[in-house]
Design an enzyme around this catalytic site. Structure first.
Site, short mmCIF file in Angstrom:
data_model
loop_
_atom_site.label_atom_id
_atom_site.label_comp_id
_atom_site.label_asym_id
_atom_site.label_seq_id
_atom_site.Cartn_x
_atom_site.Cartn_y
_atom_site.Cartn_z
N GLU A 120 0.75 -0.72 0.16
CA GLU A 120 0.04 0.19 0.05
C GLU A 120 0.92 1.63 -0.15
OE1 GLU A 120 -3.92 2.14 1.79
OE2 GLU A 120 -2.61 0.25 3.04
N ALA A 261 1.87 0.03 10.45
CA ALA A 261 1.45 -1.52 10.54
C ALA A 261 0.74 -1.18 8.89
CB ALA A 261 0.58 -1.95 11.61
N MET A 262 0.27 -2.69 8.44
CA MET A 262 -0.26 -2.62 7.45
C MET A 262 -1.11 -3.96 7.66
SD MET A 262 -1.20 -1.76 4.47
CE MET A 262 -2.08 -2.70 3.30
N ASN A 264 -2.48 -6.21 5.80
CA ASN A 264 -2.61 -7.28 4.52
C ASN A 264 -3.00 -8.13 5.33
OD1 ASN A 264 -0.75 -6.24 3.28
ND2 ASN A 264 0.56 -6.36 4.92
N HIS A 296 -6.97 -1.66 15.35
CA HIS A 296 -6.55 -0.67 14.45
C HIS A 296 -6.54 -1.35 12.61
CE1 HIS A 296 -6.69 2.56 11.17
NE2 HIS A 296 -5.39 1.91 10.73
N GLU A 297 -5.02 -1.59 13.02
CA GLU A 297 -4.85 -3.24 11.37
C GLU A 297 -5.96 -4.42 11.67
OE1 GLU A 297 -2.99 -1.68 9.45
OE2 GLU A 297 -2.61 -0.40 10.81
N HIS A 300 -10.04 -3.71 10.31
CA HIS A 300 -9.08 -3.66 8.77
C HIS A 300 -10.62 -4.02 7.62
CE1 HIS A 300 -8.15 0.70 7.53
NE2 HIS A 300 -7.28 0.87 7.97
N GLU A 319 -9.92 3.89 6.01
CA GLU A 319 -8.84 4.85 7.37
C GLU A 319 -9.36 5.41 8.22
OE1 GLU A 319 -6.19 3.14 8.21
OE2 GLU A 319 -5.25 2.87 6.06
#
Length: 877
Positions: A120, A261-262, A264, A296-297, A300, A319
């Protein structure tokens, strides 16, 4: 390097092809990783197939199994273009990349001994040619191959469906993700880690395997993150009725990562600072942030993954909504007031500044040049405030009805902010047409409230005005919908309800609600027995700047009697800001009145949350005060005012600070909310005591700095010693570094404390630390700790001789080619060069001009520098 062209939201077009299935076979190698990509494509509109690709070596290309010659396609530095192709076909592409040379940390890179990805926003195009855009959703099957000794763990999205040994000491693993996803959610990690395993049983009966992968030797520091993950999964089921949808959920912590962080799908990749935490190495706020970011992640998975963005202009769709959700998660599990205050401070210290600068943009931008530049506090934090306003207007039940409809309509789709608002509107009896302006207008609205009271008639008249200043590209602003939560009080501090207006309603928060939607409006109340004292914008019910006629005495009453905890904190902040601004205007030291000191003494003695007390005694920063001076900012006067306010409190409340400090036990071994609150207040007391009597309290601070087993106490003492330049400061710095030199996240704290120091020698100290053996420009965490901290230290960055400017300019020049994303984040303090005096303006502008003239200026920097150097007239056209 050619300039990157702007993209406009209005120009959105669906791609000519979509990709339904992807099979990736990736043979990992330090310098020659081979990526074999098989794509099943289907035409959905006329036109050529234009695949994105950067920094790739194309080896072979085949259509439906037939190799294509080089003259049958076109390759540029950004694209692979095919014209004569069927409407439905299989495309096989083999590319080669060099992960070890990828210092930008986008796409696939090798760092710290492991292979890792960050896709991203547009990183997948650095792995293979693809339709690298969020509205192309495909089912991915990924096979990874690597040396089995050095990379025993081969991870990717979804569920593990096959694994085994290969020749030459290699092995493979095949992963299948059944949920269609855009390429930005693709992930792989290969390395040798310690693994923490657990399970979570969803309410619908699914057994989910949970795995956290951390660097060797850090397993004990992963337990809190695992518990946070389980709490997040349970909370999302209970509050939002959203359950996890794969057989396993993996989190990998890496040291070299540009972002926090991400998310995925099924394989979250985290900066290690948001995973690794124990009391010896992490502060209480570190624990709070670990829980928040883990949540948060995870959240998502539905608000971002299962329902994703149609295009990157819609970034706040996922977001802003997910920040709101992680804020609610933290608030439900901890102190709602403390978490709300933290969010408010971010808005006022950072987002308002962004709204007032040359890169001001709506939460849904209309124009993008470099997408990485729009991962901003506006998109994230202001986006969350817009979602919160919807929650305020609709209530918890109405908001949840909207969420359920949003999920029913759009699961598995790439959608827009409009789709979200439309779901909220359909699920509730409300017209949100005007509310939509929050998505399209930049800038911070300003609200003015005037109060008039006629005692003879018992008549209360309230007059409201709103306006939003011009921002680049937007000169004329229409009025927006502003929910104003408020509470009225008598002069005895008793709650007074204003009830005879149809425009005012009781709100589930305990406040009353008035919705301002016009440029100006008037409310009239009759039979009001006495003039009320009104706390406006309670809980920061809208991201606006407020002007009211509430005086210092009335603020003192709200500080003592406000029913909402945030209201009491707000009253204290306004008292401080009033004193600070008066001192700046009059060029005099801050003076606190006897009544103000009495009011603050009562706060310290009141039976309220110690964490709230600690926040009440956390003074407004110079950065927040700067927001009141859009031009010719009086930095020297601000510095004197901030310093003398701290001294006035320290000297005026010395005895009560001392008594409070002695009465509070450090409880260093506990991680409960009560213990964390006690530590927070104890630290504030010690801060003021060391300021009032530095020689008396220097030994106390030095002793606390040696505390083993609790980083909150240890770092807190280090900060006090450095900020106050106590006699023990150098000794404490040296001993801290010696103790923690092999623990990177703790060394980040050591660097940051010195960069945050307010004394004049800070610039010289930061320059020296650049040569420290533990500093590296290749490590984003270390760069953020030292240089980003320094760049936010306004009083020292803007030092009159310009040395701060030159130092940061030199670093940005180096990072321009090494890691443009990090460089772009560091340019922020240069952006508002016009708000300072003529001398500083000249030096800041010169730095921007010199950076703009770099031969290989990265698009990330080019966009920001160009915007900053435009005249205000040009920028607003």
């Amino acid at each position: 390097m050619s300039k990157k062209l702007a993209k406009y939201r209005s120009d959105y077009r669906a791609p000519a092809f979509t990709i339904e299935n992807v099979h990736l076979n990736i043979d990992l190698d330090d310098h020659a990783t081979r990526v074999r990509s098989q794509l099943q494509l289907k035409r959905q509109a006329p036109g050529a197939l234009e695949l994105d690709g950067e920094h790739l070596e194309l080896i072979t290309l085949a259509v439906d199994g037939v190799l294509r010659s080089a003259d049958s396609y076109e390759v540029t530095d950004k694209q692979l273009i095919l014209t004569e192709i069927p409407d439905e076909f299989t495309l096989d592409i083999v590319t080669q990349i060099d992960p070890s040379a990828n210092s930008a940390l986008e796409g696939l890179y090798k760092s710290g001994g492991a292979f890792c990805t960050q896709c991203e926003a547009e990183g997948f195009r650095r792995i293979t040619y693809y339709l690298d855009r969020p509205d192309v959703l495909a089912v991915f099957t990924t096979t990874l191959s690597a040396d089995s000794e050095h990379f025993p763990f081969l991870l990717s999205n979804g569920n593990l469906i096959d694994e085994g040994k290969q020749d030459n000491g290699r092995h493979y693993a095949t992963w299948h993700d059944p949920h269609p996803k855009p390429a930005y959610l693709f992930a792989l990690v290969a390395g040798d880690f310690d693994r923490l395993e657990d399970h979570y049983h969803t309410l619908e009966g699914r057994d989910v395997r949970l795995e956290l992968f951390v660097d060797k030797g850090n397993l004990s520091r992963a337990n809190y993150a695992m518990e946070s993950l389980k709490r997040a999964m349970q909370w999302d089921e209970e509050r939002f009725d959203l359950a996890y949808d794969l057989d396993r959920y993996m989190v990998v912590a890496v040291e070299f990562f540009n972002m926090g962080a991400m998310e995925n799908k099924g394989l979250n990749i985290f900066n290690s600072k948001y995973v690794l935490a124990d009391q010896a190495t992490a502060t209480d706020w570190d624990f709070v942030h670990v829980e928040s970011v883990i949540g948060h992640e995870y959240f998502h998975n539905w608000t971002g993954n299962r329902i994703t963005c149609r295009d990157w202009f819609q970034l706040s769709l996922k977001e802003g909504l997910t920040v709101f959700r992680d804020q609610e998660f933290s608030s439900d599990l901890g102190s709602r007031a403390v978490h709300r205050i933290d969010a408010i401070r971010v808005m006022r210290s950072f987002q308002f500044n962004e709204d007032a600068g040359p890169m001001a943009h709506p939460i849904r931008p209309d124009k993008v040049i470099e997408m990485n530049n729009f991962y901003t506090v506006t998109v994230y934090n202001k986006g969350a405030e817009v979602i919160r306003m919807l929650h305020t207007l609709l209530g918890e039940q109405g908001f949840q009805h909207g969420m359920q409809l949003y999920r029913q309509r759009h699961d598995g789709q790439a959608v827009t902010c409009e789709d979200f608002v439309a779901a909220m509107e359909t699920a509730n009896p409300v017209d949100l047409q005007q509310f939509r302006r929050w998505y399209s207008q930049a800038g911070t609205p300003q609200v003015r409230i005037e109060q008039r009271y006629d005692a003879a008639q018992g008549l209360l008249t309230l007059t409201f005005e709103q306006m939003t200043p011009a921002t680049p590209g937007q000169t004329a602003k229409a009025p927006v919908v502003i929910p104003l939560l408020f509470s009225a009080y008598t002069h005895a501090g008793e709650r007074l309800l204003l009830t005879d207006s149809a425009q005012v309603n009781d709100h589930e928060s305990g406040s009353q609600l008035y919705v301002l939607s016009d440029s100006s409006a008037t409310l009239t109340f009759t039979e009001v027995e006495q003039e009320p004292i009104i706390a406006w914008l309670e809980n920061f019910s809208a991201p606006v700047k407020l002007q009211t006629s509430v005086n210092t005495e009335e603020l003192e009453l709200l500080l003592a009697h406000g029913e909402q905890e945030v209201t009491r904190w707000e009253a204290a902040q306004q008292i401080y800001l009033t004193c600070l601004r008066q001192a700046v205007t009059n060029q005099q030291p801050v003076q606190l009145s006897a009544s103000q000191l009495r009011a603050l003494t009562k706060v310290l003695k009141a039976p309220i949350d110690n964490a709230l007390k600690a926040l009440i005694f956390t003074l407004p920063s110079a950065e927040e005060l700067l927001e009141y001076y859009p031009e010719n900012a009086p930095l020297d006067a601000i510095e004197r005012a901030v310093k003398t306010l701290a001294h006035a409190l320290a000297n005026g409340l010395q005895e009560v600070f001392a008594a409070t400090f002695e009465a509070l036990e450090s409880q260093s071994e506990q991680l409960s909310g009560k213990a964390m609150a006690a530590r927070a207040l104890r630290q504030r007391c010690l801060y003021f005591l060391a300021l009032a009597k530095p020689h008396d309290y220097s030994p106390v601070v030095a002793q606390q700095a040696l505390t083993q087993g609790n980083m909150t106490l240890q770092q807190g003492a280090l900060e006090i010693a450095v900020q106050h330049q106590l006699p023990c400061a150098e000794q404490v710095l040296a001993e801290f570094a010696e103790q923690w030199q092999e623990t990177p996240l703790v060394m980040d704290k050591w660097f940051a404390v010195q960069a945050n120091a307010r004394h004049p020698e800070t610039v010289k100290r930061v320059a020296q630390l650049l040569d420290h053996p533990k500093f590296s420009l290749r490590n984003p965490n270390r760069v953020y700790a030292l240089l980003a901290s320094f760049s936010r230290n306004s009083l020292r960055f803007h030092q009159e001789d310009g040395s701060g400017y030159k130092l940061l300019q030199r670093i940005i020049t180096q990072l321009n080619t090494l890691n443009p994303q990090v460089a772009s984040r560091l340019i922020t303090p240069f952006m508002q060069w016009r708000r300072f005096d003529t001398r500083r303006q000249s030096m800041l502008k010169q730095s921007l001009v010199e950076l703009q003239q770099l031969a290989d200026l990265a698009p990330d920097l080019d966009e920001k520098i160009t915007s900053a150097l435009q005249s205000e007239e040009t920028a607003s056209q």
